[in-house]
Scaffold this active site. Structure first.
Site, PDB file in Angstrom:
ATOM      1  N   LYS A  28      -5.457   2.769  -5.937  1.00  0.00           N
ATOM      2  CA  LYS A  28      -4.467   3.125  -6.964  1.00  0.00           C
ATOM      3  C   LYS A  28      -4.560   2.082  -8.068  1.00  0.00           C
ATOM      4  O   LYS A  28      -3.572   1.486  -8.512  1.00  0.00           O
ATOM      5  CB  LYS A  28      -3.072   3.178  -6.306  1.00  0.00           C
ATOM      6  CG  LYS A  28      -1.962   3.660  -7.190  1.00  0.00           C
ATOM      7  CD  LYS A  28      -2.083   5.118  -7.565  1.00  0.00           C
ATOM      8  CE  LYS A  28      -1.067   5.488  -8.621  1.00  0.00           C
ATOM      9  NZ  LYS A  28      -1.362   6.761  -9.295  1.00  0.00           N
TER      10      LYS A  28
ATOM     11  N   ASP B 106      -3.845   9.403  -5.962  1.00  0.00           N
ATOM     12  CA  ASP B 106      -3.211  10.724  -6.142  1.00  0.00           C
ATOM     13  C   ASP B 106      -4.266  11.813  -6.276  1.00  0.00           C
ATOM     14  O   ASP B 106      -4.144  12.905  -5.722  1.00  0.00           O
ATOM     15  CB  ASP B 106      -2.224  10.740  -7.311  1.00  0.00           C
ATOM     16  CG  ASP B 106      -2.636   9.839  -8.475  1.00  0.00           C
ATOM     17  OD1 ASP B 106      -3.193   8.758  -8.209  1.00  0.00           O
ATOM     18  OD2 ASP B 106      -2.415  10.211  -9.624  1.00  0.00           O
TER      19      ASP B 106
ATOM     20  N   ASP C 215      -3.280   5.220   5.449  1.00  0.00           N
ATOM     21  CA  ASP C 215      -2.284   5.746   6.375  1.00  0.00           C
ATOM     22  C   ASP C 215      -1.873   7.159   5.954  1.00  0.00           C
ATOM     23  O   ASP C 215      -1.917   8.108   6.738  1.00  0.00           O
ATOM     24  CB  ASP C 215      -1.072   4.793   6.366  1.00  0.00           C
ATOM     25  CG  ASP C 215      -0.138   5.036   7.533  1.00  0.00           C
ATOM     26  OD1 ASP C 215      -0.463   5.875   8.392  1.00  0.00           O
ATOM     27  OD2 ASP C 215       0.917   4.385   7.594  1.00  0.00           O
TER      28      ASP C 215
ATOM     29  N   TYR D 276       1.560  -3.737   4.730  1.00  0.00           N
ATOM     30  CA  TYR D 276       1.725  -3.863   6.191  1.00  0.00           C
ATOM     31  C   TYR D 276       1.689  -5.311   6.656  1.00  0.00           C
ATOM     32  O   TYR D 276       1.849  -5.580   7.835  1.00  0.00           O
ATOM     33  CB  TYR D 276       0.617  -3.098   6.918  1.00  0.00           C
ATOM     34  CG  TYR D 276       0.800  -1.616   6.835  1.00  0.00           C
ATOM     35  CD1 TYR D 276       0.548  -0.958   5.639  1.00  0.00           C
ATOM     36  CD2 TYR D 276       1.235  -0.876   7.922  1.00  0.00           C
ATOM     37  CE1 TYR D 276       0.734   0.399   5.529  1.00  0.00           C
ATOM     38  CE2 TYR D 276       1.426   0.485   7.814  1.00  0.00           C
ATOM     39  CZ  TYR D 276       1.165   1.112   6.623  1.00  0.00           C
ATOM     40  OH  TYR D 276       1.351   2.447   6.517  1.00  0.00           O
TER      41      TYR D 276
END
Ligand code: NAP
Length: 423
Positions: free
Chosen positions: A235, A290, A314, A168
């Protein structure tokens, strides 16, 4: 490269603060809320027109009922988006930003994302210009609200999403531009990468500074609210030096600064804990992004506070909100060191604008968060109670009515009046 987020310095001075009302201040780092605080509000575009007045009525009703006239919010209208364009000829006037900086507390309806030139997104611009680095999204279920899961009552989570960096940050270059060619050339030649020439490039910065401050906000919330579970979401198995580093810096920061409050998952398994979390401690673990998406569906009761990088936060906040009724009922706040800026998580839903029909719950619940941060917990509890009762009576707006049997469909404003009656 993307447009740098910067408000144009303009000179137009069109704002008048309310004649009655006192500024919220800080003393020794502590928030000082007077009985008549000035709170800024941006009406918002599209359905902002419908839901902002309802939110103000409901908050006014709750404050009146809770404090019998002793306390009252002095609302200060400021402008952004369509109404700013009309008044100032620009989307985000400098005066608006100055007012939020001065008064510390603001609430806004949704804003249209301008297409082409200027701002990438007004919402993102607000967060970046005012350094509102923590996006806070609490998610809980209200009895009666339609849900796609068996046990929505088990969902009681709060997401802390880093708001200023990650993908972002707006650092990206489009295919075939001079800049992208330069970057690809540098990476392939100097860094021995093998990037295809027909690529666009985006940069994902994750810093120690921003990671620590979001983790700090999240753990302080967990401790204050006596939460048992705290999770660092990342992640890191793939993006080791950004996402993986976020996790490592998070653990490091927590162990160094909150040692007496936390036990990590690894520590819990061995002595002296042997699997038993002592009363009053927060269990800290981490989950790969995930995996967390399935964990929040299958083991809802084991997650309470989730500290996330920007993009993961988000996605995750919408996915968790879906379990308790979706975006129409998901509140949010963007918080910096001092500024508190509350907003619904949904957008401007332009096709419903001005029809007095959409669900104002997301904005009303954002105002409940605001009352909580102001320490006006009695008023916050009254709004929540009024809303609970209204859902129980199956008095709802169109979006919930279509999913509920035997429900009574009402307008946004009638829904607001029902909440006030039910407080
Ligand atoms: P959206 O405005 O959130 O609307 C998408 C759909 O969500 C609506 O068509 C409606 O679904 C449902 N919905 C949203 N708010 C609702 C409410 N209060 N009550 C009931 N249903 C509601 O998303 P969008 O259409 O993708 O975006 C429209 C504009 O808003 C864009 O310019 C976007 O960039 C902007 N946006 C702003 C913000 C923000 O200000 N923070 C956030 C997201 C998007 P049904 O038609 O199925 O009933």
């Amino acid at each position: 490269m993307a447009t740098k987020v910067k408000a144009k310095p303009k000179t137009k001075k069109l704002l008048e603060p309310p004649k009655e009302g006192t500024r919220i201040t800080f003393k020794g780092g502590k928030l000082q809320v007077p009985d008549d605080p000035i709170v800024c509000y941006v009406r918002g575009d599209g359905i902002g027109l419908d839901i902002t007045p309802v939110m103000m009525d409901v908050v006014g009703g709750a404050v009146q009922k809770a404090y019998g006239g002793k306390r009252k919010i002095a609302w200060y209208r400021i402008y952004a988006g369509d109404d700013a364009m009309e008044k100032y000829g620009e989307l985000m006037p400098q005066e608006t930003l100055d007012a939020v900086r001065k008064y510390y507390f603001a609430i806004k309806g949704p804003l249209t994302t301008p297409i082409g030139g200027g701002f990438r997104s007004l919402n993102v611009a607000f967060r970046q210009i005012l350094d509102l680095y923590a996006c806070v999204r609490p998610v809980r279920w209200f009895e009666g609200v339609p849900s796609p899961v068996k046990h929505p009552e088990w969902v009681n989570m709060c997401i802390f999403r880093e708001n200023t960096e990650d993908v972002y940050a707006g650092i990206e270059w489009a295919l075939n531009t001079k800049e992208v060619k330069k970057v690809i050339n540098f990476l392939n030649k100097e860094m021995k990468c093998s990037i295809r020439k027909d690529s666009g490039i985006g940069i994902k910065p994750i810093s120690v500074f921003c990671s620590r401050r979001i983790v700090k906000k999240a753990i302080e919330f967990a401790i204050q609210n006596k939460c048992k579970y705290f999770c660092l979401v990342h992640k890191g198995n793939i993006q080791k030096y950004t996402e993986g580093a976020f996790k490592d810096w998070g653990y490091e920061f927590l162990k160094k600064n909150y040692r007496k409050h936390i036990v990590t998952e690894d520590e819990l398994a061995s002595k002296p804990y042997n699997g038993n979390l002592p009363e009053g401690k927060v269990l800290v673990n981490d989950r790969i992004a995930d995996n967390i998406f399935q964990q929040v569906l299958t083991r809802q009761r084991e997650y309470q506070v989730l500290a996330c990088t920007n993009l993961n936060g988000d996605y995750l906040s919408d996915a968790i909100a879906a379990q308790v009724g979706g975006l129409g009922i998901a509140p949010g706040a963007n918080i910096g060191d001092k500024i508190h800026f509350f907003e619904p998580t949904h957008g401007t839903a332009p096709r419903y604008a001005g029809k007095d029909m959409v669900n104002p719950s997301s904005l009303i619940l954002s105002a409940v968060m605001m009352l909580g941060y102001m320490g006006w917990t009695e008023a916050a509890a009254l709004v929540a109670k009024g809303m609970e009762e209204t859902f129980r009576q199956k008095t709802v707006t169109y979006d919930f009515e279509r999913q509920m049997e035997g429900a009574r469909k009402v307008s946004s404003s009638e829904f607001g009046r029902a909440i006030i009656r039910n407080m």
